[in-house]
Design a protein around this motif. Sequence first.
Motif, PDB file in Angstrom:
ATOM      1  N   ARG A   1       0.830  -1.217   0.000  1.00 47.67           N
ATOM      2  CA  ARG A   1       0.000   0.000   0.000  1.00 47.67           C
ATOM      3  C   ARG A   1       0.857   1.257   0.000  1.00 47.67           C
ATOM      4  O   ARG A   1       0.447   2.276  -0.549  1.00 47.67           O
ATOM      5  CB  ARG A   1      -0.925  -0.001   1.209  1.00 47.67           C
ATOM      6  CG  ARG A   1      -1.986  -1.086   1.105  1.00 47.67           C
ATOM      7  CD  ARG A   1      -2.967  -0.994   2.203  1.00 47.67           C
ATOM      8  NE  ARG A   1      -3.803   0.170   1.949  1.00 47.67           N
ATOM      9  CZ  ARG A   1      -4.578   0.721   2.850  1.00 47.67           C
ATOM     10  NH1 ARG A   1      -4.624   0.222   4.067  1.00 47.67           N
ATOM     11  NH2 ARG A   1      -5.325   1.754   2.559  1.00 47.67           N
ATOM     12  N   GLN A   2       2.029   1.195   0.601  1.00 44.23           N
ATOM     13  CA  GLN A   2       2.891   2.371   0.708  1.00 44.23           C
ATOM     14  C   GLN A   2       3.639   2.646  -0.602  1.00 44.23           C
ATOM     15  O   GLN A   2       3.908   3.787  -0.929  1.00 44.23           O
ATOM     16  CB  GLN A   2       3.887   2.142   1.841  1.00 44.23           C
ATOM     17  CG  GLN A   2       4.705   3.347   2.210  1.00 44.23           C
ATOM     18  CD  GLN A   2       5.601   3.045   3.386  1.00 44.23           C
ATOM     19  OE1 GLN A   2       5.926   1.888   3.645  1.00 44.23           O
ATOM     20  NE2 GLN A   2       5.997   4.062   4.106  1.00 44.23           N
ATOM     21  N   ASN A   3       3.956   1.566  -1.346  1.00 47.36           N
ATOM     22  CA  ASN A   3       4.702   1.751  -2.592  1.00 47.36           C
ATOM     23  C   ASN A   3       3.819   2.322  -3.672  1.00 47.36           C
ATOM     24  O   ASN A   3       2.634   2.106  -3.733  1.00 47.36           O
ATOM     25  CB  ASN A   3       5.303   0.428  -3.062  1.00 47.36           C
ATOM     26  CG  ASN A   3       6.582   0.117  -2.354  1.00 47.36           C
ATOM     27  OD1 ASN A   3       7.220   1.000  -1.803  1.00 47.36           O
ATOM     28  ND2 ASN A   3       6.938  -1.146  -2.346  1.00 47.36           N
ATOM     29  N   ASN A   4       4.436   3.061  -4.567  1.00 51.30           N
ATOM     30  CA  ASN A   4       3.728   3.670  -5.668  1.00 51.30           C
ATOM     31  C   ASN A   4       4.273   3.038  -6.951  1.00 51.30           C
ATOM     32  O   ASN A   4       5.340   3.378  -7.365  1.00 51.30           O
ATOM     33  CB  ASN A   4       4.085   5.119  -5.466  1.00 51.30           C
ATOM     34  CG  ASN A   4       3.849   6.081  -6.181  1.00 51.30           C
ATOM     35  OD1 ASN A   4       3.090   5.650  -6.795  1.00 51.30           O
ATOM     36  ND2 ASN A   4       4.396   7.238  -6.089  1.00 51.30           N
ATOM     37  N   PHE A   5       3.533   2.098  -7.468  1.00 49.87           N
ATOM     38  CA  PHE A   5       3.969   1.359  -8.652  1.00 49.87           C
ATOM     39  C   PHE A   5       3.716   2.176  -9.902  1.00 49.87           C
ATOM     40  O   PHE A   5       2.615   2.681 -10.105  1.00 49.87           O
ATOM     41  CB  PHE A   5       3.244   0.010  -8.744  1.00 49.87           C
ATOM     42  CG  PHE A   5       3.532  -0.892  -7.587  1.00 49.87           C
ATOM     43  CD1 PHE A   5       4.774  -1.472  -7.447  1.00 49.87           C
ATOM     44  CD2 PHE A   5       2.570  -1.153  -6.627  1.00 49.87           C
ATOM     45  CE1 PHE A   5       5.050  -2.296  -6.381  1.00 49.87           C
ATOM     46  CE2 PHE A   5       2.836  -1.966  -5.566  1.00 49.87           C
ATOM     47  CZ  PHE A   5       4.078  -2.544  -5.441  1.00 49.87           C
ATOM     48  N   GLN A   6       4.724   2.293 -10.721  1.00 48.54           N
ATOM     49  CA  GLN A   6       4.601   3.065 -11.949  1.00 48.54           C
ATOM     50  C   GLN A   6       4.232   2.141 -13.095  1.00 48.54           C
ATOM     51  O   GLN A   6       4.675   0.997 -13.162  1.00 48.54           O
ATOM     52  CB  GLN A   6       5.914   3.773 -12.260  1.00 48.54           C
ATOM     53  CG  GLN A   6       6.327   4.748 -11.190  1.00 48.54           C
ATOM     54  CD  GLN A   6       7.675   5.360 -11.489  1.00 48.54           C
ATOM     55  OE1 GLN A   6       8.294   5.028 -12.481  1.00 48.54           O
ATOM     56  NE2 GLN A   6       8.118   6.244 -10.634  1.00 48.54           N
TER      57      GLN A   6
END
Length: 171
Positions: free
Chosen positions: A110-115
């Motif tokens: 949830r914390q990571n921002n997947f590109q």
Amino acid sequence: MEISNIWYFLSGLTLLSALMVVLAKNPIHSVLYLVFTFFCISGHYVLLNAQFLMAVNIIVYAGAIMVLFLFVIMMFDLRKNQPESKSNLTKLAGSVVAGSLLVVLIALVRQNNFQTPQVEGFVSQTGMVENLGKVLYSEYLLPFELVSILFFVAMVGAVLLGKREAGERNF
């Protein structure tokens, strides 16, 4: 069918079969679920356009290593060596550790921002075997040949060590 739907389907199958590896009571069933997990991962490699990795994964892991595991498990008499039942405290500790690991993994996802991948720079021929062979036999020819000589020497050494008598020590 859209590629993202295929990816979600393969991911669900991979997670389900990996979970069944751990939850299966019979070790032979566990190995078979692991083989299925490797096939699902090979499907992911195809979606990533890495056909060489897919072929290596099927041949080496699902084909050779898992068959070896299956033969070793089948050689043991598993009915004779039944482990004793785990205590309730051990089961509770395992559940707490697994639950805390699940919470940490969910928090990380949830914390990571997947590109999303950039479509403009995508080269469809990157993971193809033909391109890998061209690079391997042009730029990396010397290291490739050195590794093949190293494997040959290791194979000869293994044969010589295997042929030596048990009590004989020639150094």
